[in-house]
Scaffold this motif. Sequence first.
Motif, PDB file in Angstrom:
ATOM      1  N   UNK A 847      24.483   0.554  -8.086  1.00  0.00           N
ATOM      2  CA  UNK A 847      23.184   0.973  -8.340  1.00  0.00           C
ATOM      3  C   UNK A 847      22.557   1.677  -7.130  1.00  0.00           C
ATOM      4  N   UNK A 848      22.184   2.988  -7.417  1.00  0.00           N
ATOM      5  CA  UNK A 848      21.672   3.608  -6.314  1.00  0.00           C
ATOM      6  C   UNK A 848      20.073   3.980  -6.686  1.00  0.00           C
ATOM      7  N   UNK A 849      19.081   3.337  -6.269  1.00  0.00           N
ATOM      8  CA  UNK A 849      17.750   3.218  -6.608  1.00  0.00           C
ATOM      9  C   UNK A 849      16.629   3.919  -5.702  1.00  0.00           C
ATOM     10  N   UNK A 850      15.741   4.560  -6.068  1.00  0.00           N
ATOM     11  CA  UNK A 850      14.649   5.034  -5.365  1.00  0.00           C
ATOM     12  C   UNK A 850      13.708   3.864  -5.202  1.00  0.00           C
ATOM     13  N   UNK A 851      13.123   3.502  -4.148  1.00  0.00           N
ATOM     14  CA  UNK A 851      12.324   2.412  -3.901  1.00  0.00           C
ATOM     15  C   UNK A 851      11.073   2.663  -4.933  1.00  0.00           C
ATOM     16  N   UNK A 852      10.389   3.663  -4.963  1.00  0.00           N
ATOM     17  CA  UNK A 852       9.158   3.804  -5.485  1.00  0.00           C
ATOM     18  C   UNK A 852       9.353   4.865  -6.683  1.00  0.00           C
ATOM     19  N   UNK A 853       9.052   4.385  -7.799  1.00  0.00           N
ATOM     20  CA  UNK A 853       9.308   5.203  -9.192  1.00  0.00           C
ATOM     21  C   UNK A 853       8.386   4.885 -10.037  1.00  0.00           C
ATOM     22  N   UNK A 854       8.041   5.782 -11.128  1.00  0.00           N
ATOM     23  CA  UNK A 854       6.849   5.481 -11.955  1.00  0.00           C
ATOM     24  C   UNK A 854       7.611   4.428 -13.103  1.00  0.00           C
ATOM     25  N   UNK A 855       6.734   3.836 -13.864  1.00  0.00           N
ATOM     26  CA  UNK A 855       6.997   3.002 -14.804  1.00  0.00           C
ATOM     27  C   UNK A 855       7.527   1.550 -14.238  1.00  0.00           C
ATOM     28  N   UNK A 856       8.799   1.795 -13.530  1.00  0.00           N
ATOM     29  CA  UNK A 856       9.194   0.653 -12.639  1.00  0.00           C
ATOM     30  C   UNK A 856       9.904   0.943 -11.458  1.00  0.00           C
ATOM     31  N   UNK A 857       9.627   0.368 -10.423  1.00  0.00           N
ATOM     32  CA  UNK A 857      10.101   0.680  -9.196  1.00  0.00           C
ATOM     33  C   UNK A 857      11.612   0.093  -9.107  1.00  0.00           C
ATOM     34  N   UNK A 858      12.221   0.315  -8.048  1.00  0.00           N
ATOM     35  CA  UNK A 858      13.699   0.028  -7.391  1.00  0.00           C
ATOM     36  C   UNK A 858      13.913  -1.270  -7.467  1.00  0.00           C
ATOM     37  N   UNK A 859      12.952  -2.096  -6.934  1.00  0.00           N
ATOM     38  CA  UNK A 859      13.395  -3.516  -6.647  1.00  0.00           C
ATOM     39  C   UNK A 859      13.173  -4.176  -8.064  1.00  0.00           C
ATOM     40  N   UNK A 860      12.233  -3.693  -8.809  1.00  0.00           N
ATOM     41  CA  UNK A 860      12.117  -4.494 -10.326  1.00  0.00           C
ATOM     42  C   UNK A 860      13.446  -4.259 -10.960  1.00  0.00           C
ATOM     43  N   UNK A 861      13.944  -2.840 -11.029  1.00  0.00           N
ATOM     44  CA  UNK A 861      15.164  -2.724 -11.800  1.00  0.00           C
ATOM     45  C   UNK A 861      16.061  -3.515 -11.338  1.00  0.00           C
TER      46      UNK A 861
END
Length: 918
Positions: A847-861
């Motif tokens: 997984x390559x996730x941005x920390x801050x995103x709309x709807x759900x952030x990277x940590x939650x994902x």
Amino acid sequence: MGHTDAINRGHQELLDEISSLKQHIQELERYKAEHQHMDDSLREIEAKYRFIMGNTADIIRILDLNQRCVYLSPSVFRIRGFTVEEASERTINQDLTPESLQQVRSAFEEEMKLEATGTADPDRTRTMEIETFRKDGSLIWMEANFSFIRDTQGKLTGILVISRDISERKKAERALKKSEQALRTILDNTYDAIFIHDLEGRILEGNQRMLDLYEITKEQAIRSTIIDDFSCEGSSLAEQKERWDRVMKGETVTFEWKAKRPNDGSLFDVDVALKRIDLGSRPVVLANVRDITRRKATETALRESEEKFRAVVENSRDTIMRFDRRHRLLYVNPNVKEQTGIPPGNFIGKTLEEAGAPEELCSLMEQATEQAFLSGEIGRTEFQLPDGTWLDSMLIPERDASGKVKAVISSSHDITAHKQNEALWRVLFQAAPLAICVIDQDRILTRVNDHCVQTFGYRPEEMVGRRTDFLYFSDDECRAVGESLYSPSHYATKEVRMKRKDGEKICVLLSRSYLNGRDASGGSIIIAQDITARKTLEEQLRQAQKMEAIGQLAGGVAHDFNNILQAILGYTNMVLFSMGQDNKHYGKLKEVEKAGERAAALTRQLLAFSRRQVLQLGPLDLNQVVDDLMKMLRRLIGENIELSILPGHALRKINADRSQIEQVLINLCVNARDAMPDGGRLSIETQNVWLDEDYCIHHDWAKPGRYVLLSITDSGCGMDGETQKKIFEPFFTTKEKSHGTGLGLATVYGVVRQHDGMIQVYSETGKGSRFNVYLPVTESTDEEILEERQVPSPGGHETILMAEDDEPLRFLTTEMLKMAGYRVLAAVDGEDALRIYQEHGREVDLLLLDVVMPRKGGRTVYDEIRAINPEIRCLFMSGYSEDAVHTNFILDHGLKLIQKPFKSLDLMRMLRQELDRR
């Protein structure tokens, strides 16, 4: 008589004794003969035994109870390369690998324990597979049979070991295992879904692709039938029966049909191959099912594309024709009528001449077409029709599968207007109030207009044929201007100083255009505009504006500062007047008075300042600057803000003005403090960075080179996009009028630019801000730069699920990963990332996730996916430092984060490290 009897008795006894002795001698001779026969038999048996031992394919070894070799068969030389003498002197410690040695010793120790307790089986034989060394150091596998030798009383006397070389068998076993694994891997990973069902259609077995394709479990599949649960075909019963009869006859039958998923009834297109095979005692049907939904969509798209292409060709303003090898027309578009007046249908199957085209057109096109057939290369030709129309024709060879030219496509464009523009250009060339020069690829002037006399003082005939270096004050200046003007990384316009014929210096704005529109190989047009007078006026205007701004700033500062100084000096004088000189505080207050007077003098100097500021440049250690300001910074930001310093290791020196760099650091920290009125976290970080050409191509604000990066990160209120566009503008501020002048960040920007540096901000509303200041290093070496550029970019072929809400960054990151060979599943936000993982979870490697995103952030994902797959690997992306992330999100120990903006190489390296982590 008695004496005679005595003699007779003695004689008889002697005869009896001799007879007995003869009997004994006969028995001894018989025993000797038997013993000799036994010896001969024993020697014969021993010879046979030695023959067998010497010629056996196995190695026979007899060991004593101390594991010393008592006997060794000669076959040891053939199998292991040792002579009998060499092998006999070696111990099992030398002969066996550690694992095999441990195995043998364990068996021997176990047998000794059984022997000690009297429970040993005298007929027991142990067989084990061990690895032993050959004389050349290579290893071979041996199957060793161990049995224990006992004497007639049953006591252990030695060990008999019979060893057989099984290397080839082990190799074959490994190959068979590998083949089985490969077959299973192919079966489980094949693109096709594979069914095995009986003749009634009941599914007996299926691979994972089958389960994934139909979105069912294995238990559901086993309870299903092909026809009732998966089929949705539209063919007739007769067609289906005919197909099934062919399968039963042993034919492989392929066809396309509509399939459905049992759970939701959704339909999709498949390509099916059926084959009857025999498994044991019963026949079954093997079905290969391939999802061709995408192919069908592609075919539809291709047909639509062909229709669009035909529409474009049919409606093109160019005349498009296709010739066969005999110059007969296979196709013409409708535009041919506008140029020839002949309907398109009259051309098909005919030559241009046979169709009645103009003679000039027929002759020129025939020659150009024949040349294209012969050369096999794209050609161009220009010609004029009798009515004055100019055509530019491109002829494109069309090849068959063998590479032979089978047709030529001609596309002719009307360039009459272009030809007229050329004539107009010749007029403008002389009429333009600018110096216009045409030079060849060697920078030699081939043509100049008359206005060059006003600009350079030379008549045209004095300039043509000469290199351009006579227009500069030195060869180095000429070379530098040429490199800059023709460099792909610079604009084709540049302000330079040049020399007139009388030696006077002039400021000239040079513009460059390529004659062929591509490069300097075909020559260039240089337009020179004398801007000497304009530059003088601009300099005067800038000086006036600067003085006005400084005067405004100084006036405001002096006004407030003088009010403060007035209070300081006034109260000081009052206290001094009220006390005597003998008071113990009198001297201290006099020092306060002197300091106030010096401050007043500085204010007067500020008001009188009007000259350009001169930077005091020198090698500077940014870590030392930060360390020296620590005490002041802690007082400046207050106790409610946590300050952390992250100095870079082996930080390079910068060529800078210390006081100005200190001002940059202070202003950025004050700006961060004001963004955290209720407290927070402030981080100051330094590190060495290298921005390469590839990074700068994708970040237009960046310039290639080696820099020291100063990062100031806060966990404050952050900024929206509109605010970020204006933060470096003078007097722009988001604070109340009494809480800021709007010059802090403008000052920072000016200082950084004056040091040939760059500054970038990354921020989100409510998520904090990060200011990155790039300051060029000093004393860099070409060798170091070359070494960094040559660092390789690992890549890979894994599947990466990437979530980034910013569309340009998502596109850029996707392209980076694809070029490195990765497969990318791109998500627009956290919810989209979870949806994609549900559909492709088995395929995702990282997984390559941005920390801050709309709807759900990277940590939650990450947490939700980890609940499904605890072994999933993840790399976070953020515009915040790893040790200074805003308070809304703190990374757990062991998780990795890459900072924005990042390089393709750093991203690829960190991805590779995570993917290769065990």
